[in-house]
Design a protein around this motif. Structure first.
Motif: not given
Length: 267
Positions: A3-13
């Motif tokens: 999901s796009l959300k999972s990539f956005e969360e990893l982006s923050g990390e």
């Protein structure tokens, strides 16, 4: 990750953009490579200094593993006793079982095999047993394995071992269709077979492999008469040997697999 959300969360990390992460995981722009700086950010995220540190760590992963090296080293007493007393591999169930257990570790990695041969290459008993009677068929086309087989042929005084390993080298070159290094000539294989015959031994598997090598050579030279004669003579001799039915059928199946699926279809 999907999901796009999972990539956005990893982006923050990782401080990498979601788009870069999606590219890394092959979700977009397939085939487009990430920059070294982006790869270094990912490497730091999983505990490495940078991308170079990650790449070097992976490439330098210890092989053989410490456990495998210790296992191979600890077999020295058994291997040396086998050499000293010339234990008969074919007559002792305990010897067979122990060597089979050793072979699982020795062949687990190509580096394990190299380490084994470095330690025990001058121990004719165990080197002959492992390489001739417990071979790793998937390695027949591998340079390092073939070099070891060729070295063993030069060192061993055992005619049956030389025949076995010569067959392996020839068949490995043919079946892989990619490696002619260390491949014996047909004449050299024939000489090994002649030496073996003078011992009075009969080894069904190696007789079958030798017949296969000769069939391959006849097919290469488009010699139909010789091809048919080799096949006929082998099958006639197999009958004379009066092997148990299941054993005779096994030899025929093995031979047919190579002849029908490899020789006739690929040459």
């Amino acid at each position: 990750m999907g999901s796009l959300k999972s990539f956005e969360e990893l982006s923050g990390e990782t401080t990498l953009s979601a788009q870069t992460l999606r590219r890394f995981f092959g979700k977009i722009d397939a085939g487009k490579q990430l920059s070294v700086s982006s790869l270094s950010l990912l490497a730091r995220y999983v505990g490495y200094r940078d991308w170079q540190d990650f790449a070097e760590t992976i490439s330098n992963k210890e092989k053989p593993s410490r456990a495998d090296k210790t296992f191979i080293e600890n077999m020295a007493v058994f291997f040396n006793n086998g050499e000293r007393h010339n234990l008969d591999y074919h007559q002792s169930t305990l010897t067979v079982d122990t060597l089979n257990d050793c072979a699982k570790v020795i062949y687990a990695e190509k580096e394990n095999l190299q380490y084994f041969y470095k330690l025990y290459g001058n121990n004719n008993w165990v080197s002959n047993c492992i390489l001739a009677w417990l071979p790793k068929y998937n390695y027949f086309g591998n340079d390092r394995f073939r070099e070891i087989l060729a070295d063993r042929i030069r060192k061993t005084a055992s005619t049956k071992t030389r025949l076995a390993l010569s067959n392996f080298l020839y068949l490995g070159s043919f079946l892989s269709q990619q490696n002619d290094d260390f491949t014996p000539t047909t004449t050299e294989v024939e000489q090994c077979y002649a030496d073996y015959l003078r011992t009075g031994l009969y080894m069904p598997y190696h007789e079958m492999r030798y017949a296969t090598v000769m069939l391959i050579d006849a097919k290469k030279n488009d010699d139909k008469h010789r091809f048919n004669a080799i096949l006929s003579n082998y099958l006639s001799d197999l009958k004379i040997r009066e092997l148990p039915t299941y054993h005779e059928q096994e030899m025929i199946v093995f031979l047919a697999n190579t002849v029908l699926l490899k020789v006739l279809n690929r040459m």
